[in-house]
Design an enzyme around this catalytic site. Structure first.
Site, PDB file in Angstrom:
ATOM      1  N   GLU A 163     -31.227  39.569 -19.978  1.00 40.14           N
ATOM      2  CA  GLU A 163     -31.018  40.663 -20.937  1.00 40.14           C
ATOM      3  C   GLU A 163     -31.078  42.013 -20.236  1.00 40.14           C
ATOM      4  OE1 GLU A 163     -29.849  39.492 -23.550  1.00 40.14           O
ATOM      5  OE2 GLU A 163     -30.652  37.459 -23.333  1.00 40.14           O
ATOM      6  N   HIS A 221     -27.832  42.766 -18.501  1.00 34.70           N
ATOM      7  CA  HIS A 221     -26.739  43.146 -19.393  1.00 34.70           C
ATOM      8  C   HIS A 221     -26.580  44.669 -19.493  1.00 34.70           C
ATOM      9  CE1 HIS A 221     -24.798  39.706 -21.137  1.00 34.70           C
ATOM     10  NE2 HIS A 221     -25.866  39.205 -21.735  1.00 34.70           N
ATOM     11  N   GLU A 262     -24.914  41.083 -32.682  1.00 32.12           N
ATOM     12  CA  GLU A 262     -23.879  40.311 -32.000  1.00 32.12           C
ATOM     13  C   GLU A 262     -23.736  38.969 -32.726  1.00 32.12           C
ATOM     14  OE1 GLU A 262     -24.494  39.512 -27.817  1.00 32.12           O
ATOM     15  OE2 GLU A 262     -22.438  38.835 -27.586  1.00 32.12           O
ATOM     16  N   GLU A 309     -20.959  37.521 -20.242  1.00 29.16           N
ATOM     17  CA  GLU A 309     -21.928  36.425 -20.207  1.00 29.16           C
ATOM     18  C   GLU A 309     -21.878  35.623 -18.902  1.00 29.16           C
ATOM     19  OE1 GLU A 309     -24.304  36.522 -21.963  1.00 29.16           O
ATOM     20  OE2 GLU A 309     -23.694  37.617 -23.768  1.00 29.16           O
ATOM     21  N   ALA A 325     -32.211  35.558 -26.797  1.00 26.35           N
ATOM     22  CA  ALA A 325     -32.564  36.970 -26.827  1.00 26.35           C
ATOM     23  C   ALA A 325     -31.291  37.795 -26.925  1.00 26.35           C
ATOM     24  CB  ALA A 325     -33.337  37.363 -25.574  1.00 26.35           C
ATOM     25  N   MET A 326     -31.472  39.115 -27.122  1.00 28.04           N
ATOM     26  CA  MET A 326     -30.306  39.978 -27.335  1.00 28.04           C
ATOM     27  C   MET A 326     -30.481  41.301 -26.609  1.00 28.04           C
ATOM     28  SD  MET A 326     -27.391  40.320 -28.636  1.00 28.04           S
ATOM     29  CE  MET A 326     -26.441  41.793 -28.304  1.00 28.04           C
ATOM     30  N   GLU A 327     -29.423  41.709 -25.927  1.00 25.00           N
ATOM     31  CA  GLU A 327     -29.476  42.832 -24.986  1.00 25.00           C
ATOM     32  C   GLU A 327     -29.223  44.203 -25.605  1.00 25.00           C
ATOM     33  OE1 GLU A 327     -26.982  40.447 -25.052  1.00 25.00           O
ATOM     34  OE2 GLU A 327     -25.031  41.339 -24.636  1.00 25.00           O
ATOM     35  N   ASN A 328     -29.476  44.416 -26.901  1.00 20.72           N
ATOM     36  CA  ASN A 328     -29.267  45.727 -27.529  1.00 20.72           C
ATOM     37  C   ASN A 328     -29.714  46.859 -26.601  1.00 20.72           C
ATOM     38  OD1 ASN A 328     -28.972  44.119 -30.015  1.00 20.72           O
ATOM     39  ND2 ASN A 328     -31.189  43.938 -29.829  1.00 20.72           N
TER      40      ASN A 328
END
Ligand code: TRP
Ligand code: ZN
Length: 881
Positions: free
Chosen positions: A304, A307, A127, A326, A268-271
Site C-alpha cells: 500500500e 502505491h 475502489e 497492481e 488493504a487500500m492505498e487511499n
C-alpha cells in the site's frame, strides 16, 4: 442489485470524459443511520461543443438526492433526470459549479463499498466504484481532482476525524459535535478518496525523508490494540527507506495515516495518505500472530505504501489498466520482501502462490489477459492474473533490462506521467524508450490469456561434443481467444556436468555464463551449444524466469541430481516438487487400481540429502519438505480424482516419515528454541523446519502414544502462535481426544479475539475428517461467526471451499449444495465477497461426469435467482460457459 443480462464494458469503447472535475469540496454530516453529503464540484466541459452539447452523466448508486444547484441556482426539474445509477444534466454550461446534497445510510451498508460502519468506526472503500455510493460523481479514474473535505461528527463517538492530505482546520461545534477540514493538494481519482471517523488509539513515529523532510507516520487501531502495531510501524518505516534507496522515490506529504478496521472486503487500500487496512494485516504479537501473518503484514503494508507512486501519483486511465498499478506494485512489494529476507525462499513462496491461484484461473472459464478486453463487474477483476501474473510480467521486463535498465525505465515513466492517468502501453513504452529496445513482441503478455506450456527436448552428440535444445511453446485456447500467438519468453537455463557443476555456456557471440537466458520468440526454436562434456542434467526456468509450465522428459535420477546439485535454489526446490508430483500421480493410479504405491528410493535419498545439508537455509529446507498440494497435483490429472490424490499424498508423506523418521526426530529436538520469539526470517525459518519435522512425525500419532504426546505437548508448550497453530493444524486431522482438548483450549484462550478466532474457524474447515462439512455448518451458528464479516466468511467458508478439496468435492454433492445456498445468502449482503468465493464451482470441467452434473446444477440454481448481483451473475454465467 441488477436484473439479468447486465451490460458488458469493453476496452475498445474507451472514450475520454466529456467533462472534467477540477476541484471537489465535500462536507459530511456523519451519522450512523443518516449521513448527509454536500458536494461542490468545479466542472468544465472537455469536448467540441460546436458539434452539440453533450450531457453530463454522473454516476450514483443508492443515493437519496436532497438538493441540486448550478452556479448557486437550484436546478429546475427539467434540467436533469435521475435513474437507478446516474444523474444526467441535459445541457450544462462550459464551466460551472454544481452543488449536490445527498443522504446515505452507512449502517445499512453491508456491501462494504462506499461509506460504512465497522465496529462503530466510519470508514470508506471507494475502489473501484464505491465513490458513487457516497455522492454523484464522474466516478472513473481518468477524472482527477483536488479535494477539500469537511467532516462533522459527535465528538464523543468520533474524536478522530481523518481524510486525505493535510489537516487545515479543526474545532468544536454546538451539541457535542466537532469538525475537521482536510485538503489534499495532489490531484487524484475518486477511488483514492477516503475518510475515517471514530474512537481510535494511535501509534505514532516521526521519520525523515532522505531530503530531510519530517513525516509523521500514524497507525490507528481500536483502543487496547496499540501494542500490536509495532511491527507494522517498523515495516512502514522500512518501506519508506527502501523506496528511496532502490527506486529513488520519496514520500510527498508531511503525514501518512493508516487505519485498521475489522470489516474489509480485501487486504488493504492505498487511499492517498490515508491507507485503510483489514486489521489482519496490521495487528501482530507473538501470542496471536504466526510467522506467516508477520510476513503478510510486511507484504501488505509495503504494497500500500508503494502505491503512493505506482497507483496514486501515476494512476490508471481506465480499469482495464488495473495491472498497471497492481502488477507493478506487487513486483515492488515482492522485491522489498526479497531484500528484507531470503530471496530464494521468497521466490519459492511467490511461485507457489502463483501456481495455486493464478494457473488454475488461467486454465479455467474465468481466464483473462493481464489487460482484459471486457468485464461486467470490475470488482471481479481484482484477480491473481491482474496481481500475480501482472507482477511476473514486470519481473520478466526486469530480467530483460537488468536492474539498472529497469530503473532507467522507471525514472522515465515517472518523469513522463507524474500526475496522469495512463495505460499499460505507456508503461512499456517508457521501459522501451529508456533502454532503446523493442518490446512489441513482449507486449503480447498483456493481451494473451493462458499459461504457456514450454516443451524442452535436449540431445547430446558425443562425437561433436554439442548439445541441442529444442524448445516449443504452446498456449491452449481460453474463452474468447481461440488462437494463440507465440510470446517472448525469457527462459533461463543451465547445464550440469557429472559432478554437478555448471557448464559455462555461450549463445552466438555472447559471453560464457553458467546461466543463459534463451529468448524464446517463436513456436519452435533450437539452440546449439558446442564443445561440451556430456551434461548430467538440464536446469530449466532457473529462478522461475517466466510464468510458464515446463515439460521435459526427466528421469527420477536427473531430478534427484538437480535436487542435490543445482546452483539455482529455485530449481533445486522445483526438482523436488516435480519428483514428488510424479510420484503422487503414480500413487493415484495405484490407488485406483487397488495396488500398493511404491516410492522411488531416489526421492527419499535426495530428500534426506537436503534435510541434512547444513549449508542450506532452514527456511529453504522447510519449503523443500512441503509436498505439493492436492490441488497442484490435481492440475496435472486428466480427470481429477480427489480421493486418489488425497490417498497418494498421504502415502508419500508416510513413506518419507518412515524412511527419515530418525532424521525428523533429531531435527525436532535440535531445533528447539529457548530464546524469546522474534519474527525475523531466520527464527521463522527455524520454526518452519521444526514444524515440518513435526508434521512428518504426526503420521505416527494415531498408532503411537508417545507421538501423540509430542503433538499435544507442542501445542501446550507453545509460547507463540506459529507453533501453537502448527500443532493444531495437525491435530484437526486426527480423530483423537487430543483434538477436541486443543480446540477447546484454543477457544477458551482466544475467544475474545476476532482475528485469532478466524484461525480457529479456518483450521476446522480444512480438516480431512469426514464430518467436516457438518462441523462447518454448526460453526456458522457460533457467536463469533457472522455472514456480514468478510474475515469470518473467508476463514470458515472460504477455507472449506478453496482449501479442502477432499470434503468440498464429496461425491454426494453436499459441498456444492452448501456452496450454492451460501452464495445466494451472501450475495444479498455482500456481492463482492460472494463472487470471490465462487470460482471453485466453475472448475466442473475437470471432474468426473457425476460431479460435473452436480456442479453445473448448482450454478444453474444460482443463475435462476432473479435478483442476482452483477458480481455473482458474471462469475456464475461465465463458469457455466
Ligand atoms: N487497491 C487495493 C490493493 O491492491 C485493492 C482493494 C482494496 C480493492 N479494497 C478493494 C479492490 C475493494 C476492490 C474492491 O491494495
Ligand atoms: Zn494494490
Amino acid at each position: 442489485m441488477t436484473s439479468q443480462q447486465p451490460q458488458v464494458i469493453r476496452r475498445e469503447d474507451y472514450r475520454p470524459p466529456d467533462y472534467r472535475i477540477e476541484h471537489v469540496d465535500l462536507a459530511f454530516e456523519l451519522g450512523a443511520e443518516e449521513t448527509t453529503v454536500r458536494s461542490r464540484l468545479t466542472l468544465r466541459s472537455d469536448h467540441e461543443r460546436s458539434q452539440g452539447i453533450r450531457p453530463l452523466v454522473l454516476h450514483g448508486e443508492e443515493l437519496d438526492l436532497r438538493a441540486i444547484s448550478l452556479d448557486g441556482e437550484p436546478l429546475p426539474d427539467g434540467a436533469y433526470s435521475l435513474d437507478a445509477d446516474s444523474l444526467t444534466l441535459h445541457e450544462p454550461p462550459e464551466a460551472f459549479t454544481l452543488e449536490i446534497e445527498t443522504a446515505i445510510n452507512p449502517k445499512a451498508n453491508t456491501q462494504l463499498s462506499g461509506l460504512y460502519v465497522s465496529n462503530d468506526v466510519f470508514c470508506t472503500q471507494c475502489e473501484a466504484e464505491g465513490f458513487r455510493r457516497i455522492t454523484y460523481f464522474l466516478d472513473r479514474p481518468d477524472v482527477m481532482a483536488t479535494y477539500r473535505t469537511t467532516l462533522r461528527a459527535e465528538r464523543a463517538a468520533c474524536p478522530v476525524l481523518l481524510s486525505n492530505g493535510n489537516l487545515v482546520e479543526e474545532g468544536d461545534l454546538e451539541g457535542g459535535r466537532h469538525y475537521a477540514v482536510w485538503e489534499d493538494p495532489f490531484r487524484k481519482p475518486s477511488y483514492l478518496f477516503a475518510l475515517v471517523a471514530g474512537d481510535l488509539a494511535c501509534n505514532e513515529r516521526v521519520v525523515e525523508t532522505r531530503s530531510g523532510r519530517p513525516v509523521r507516520l500514524r497507525i490507528f487501531v481500536e483502543h487496547g490494540k496499540e501494542g500490536r502495531t509495532g511491527y507494522a510501524m517498523d515495516v512502514l518505516e522500512r518501506s519508506l527507506r527502501w523506496d528511496e534507496e532502490r527506486f529513488g522515490l520519496e514520500y510527498d506529504l508531511d503525514l501518512f495515516n493508516v487505519v485498521a478496521v475489522s470489516d474489509f472486503n480485501m487486504g488493504a487500500m492505498e487511499n492517498k495518505s490515508l491507507n485503510v487496512f483489514n486489521d489482519k494485516y496490521i495487528l501482530a504479537d507473538p501470542e496471536t500472530a504466526t510467522d506467516a501473518d508477520y510476513a503478510g503484514i510486511e507484504t501488505v503494508v509495503a504494497h500500500e505504501y508503494f502505491h503512493n507512486w505506482t497507483g496514486n501519483r501515476i494512476t490508471c486511465r481506465d480499469w482495464f489498466q488495473l495491472s498497471l498499478k497492481e502488477g507493478l506494485t506487487v513486483f515492488r512489494d515482492q522485491e522489498f520482501s526479497s531484500d528484507m529476507r531470503s530471496r530464494p525462499v521468497k521466490r519459492i513462496q511467490d511461485v507457489r502462490r502463483l501456481r495455486a491461484a493464478q494457473f488454475p484461473e488461467d486454465a479455467g472459464p474465468l481466464a483473462h489477459p493481464v489487460r482484459p478486453d471486457s468485464y461486467i463487474e470490475i470488482n471481479n477483476f481484482y484477480t491473481a492474473t491482474i496481481y500475480e501474473k501482472g507482477a511476473e510480467v514486470i519481473r520478466m521486463l526486469h530480467g530483460l533490462l537488468g536492474e539498472a535498465g529497469f530503473q532507467k525505465g522507471m525514472k522515465l515513466y515517472v518523469e513522463r506521467h507524474d500526475g496522469q492517468a495512463v495505460t499499460c502501453d505507456d508503461f512499456v513504452a517508457a521501459m522501451a524508450d529508456a533502454n532503446g529496445v523493442d518490446l512489441e513482441r513482449f507486449k503480447r503478455w498483456y493481451g494473451q490469456a493462458g499459461t504457456p506450456e514450454v516443451q524442452v527436448n535436449g540431445c547430446y552428440d558425443a562425437q561433436r561434443g554439442s548439445y541441442d535444445l529444442t524448445v516449443t511453446q504452446t498456449t491452449r485456447p481460453t474463452p474468447g481467444q481461440e488462437t494463440k500467438e507465440p510470446l517472448h519468453i525469457p527462459l533461463a537455463i543451465g547445464l550440469l556436468d557429472g559432478q554437478g557443476r555448471d557448464i559455462p555456456l555461450t549463445l552466438g557471440e555472447g559471453p560464457a555464463s553458467d546461466t543463459l537466458v534463451l529468448p524464446l520468440c517463436e513456436e519452435r526454436q533450437s539452440f546449439r551449444f558446442e564443445g561440451l562434456p556430456k551434461p548430467a542434467a538440464v536446469s530449466l526456468n532457473r529462478g522461475f524466469s517466466a510464468p510458464i509450465t515446463v515439460r521435459a522428459e526427466q528421469s527420477g535420477t536427473e531430478r534427484a541430481f538437480l535436487m542435490a546439485h543445482d546452483s539455482d535454489p529455485f530449481v533445486r526446490w522445483e526438482a523436488g516438487q516435480d519428483f514428488a508430483t510424479a510420484l503422487m500421480l503414480e500413487g493415484s493410479e495405484a490407488w485406483r487400481a487397488g495396488e500398493e504405491p511404491s516410492v522411488d528410493p531416489a526421492f527419499i535419498e535426495a530428500t534426506r540429502a537436503i534435510l541434512t545439508d547444513s549449508r542450506l537455509e532452514q527456511a529453504f529446507i522447510a519449503e523443500a519438505l512441503a509436498l505439493p498440494s492436492e490441488d497442484y497435483v490435481a492440475e496435472r490429472m486428466e480427470v481429477v480424482n480427489v480421493e486418489a490424490i488425497h490417498a497418494a499424498r498421504g502415502a508419500l508423506k508416510r513413506a518419507l516419515a518412515e524412511a527419515l523418521r530418525a532424521d525428523f526426530a533429531q531435527l525436532y529436538e535440535r531445533l528447539h528454541d529457548s530464546a524469546p520469539y522474534s519474527p525475523d526470517a531466520e527464527a521463522a525459518g527455524r520454526r518452519a523446519l521444526r514444524n515440518a519435522a513435526l508434521s512428518y512425525l504426526s503420521v505416527f500419532a494415531e498408532a503411537e502414544p508417545q507421538e501423540r504426546v509430542r503433538l499435544i505437548e507442542h501445542y501446550r508448550q507453545a509460547d507463540n502462535m506459529t507453533d501453537r497453530m502448527a500443532a493444531l493444524r495437525l491435530l484437526v486431522d486426527l480423530d483423537l481426544p487430543e483434538r477436541q482438548e486443543a480446540l477447546d483450549d484454543f477457544e477458551n484462550r482466544f475467544g475474545d479475539d476476532a482475528l485469532v478466532m478466524d484461525k480457529w474457524f479456518a483450521l476446522q474447515a480444512v480438516s480431512d475428517l469426514p464430518d467436516t462439512l457438518e462441523r462447518v455448518k454448526a460453526l456458522m451458528q457460533h457467536p463469533a461467526f457472522s455472514l456480514e464479516r468478510p474475515n469470518k466468511v473467508r476463514a470458515l467458508i472460504g477455507s472449506f471451499i478453496a482449501a479442502n478439496p477432499l470434503r468440498y468435492h464429496a461425491a454426494d454433492g453436499s459441498g456444492y449444495a452448501f456452496h450454492a445456498a451460501l452464495t445466494l445468502k451472501l450475495d444479498a449482503l455482500n456481492p463482492q465477497v460472494a463472487a470471490r468465493l465462487l470460482a471453485p464451482l466453475g472448475r466442473w470441467r475437470r471432474f468426473d461426469a457425476g460431479r460435473q452434473e452436480k456442479m453445473k446444477a448448482e450454478l444453474q440454481r444460482i443463475l435462476a435467482v432473479p435478483k442476482l448481483s452483477r458480481d455473482v451473475y458474471e462469475i456464475a454465467s461465465k463458469a457455466l460457459g
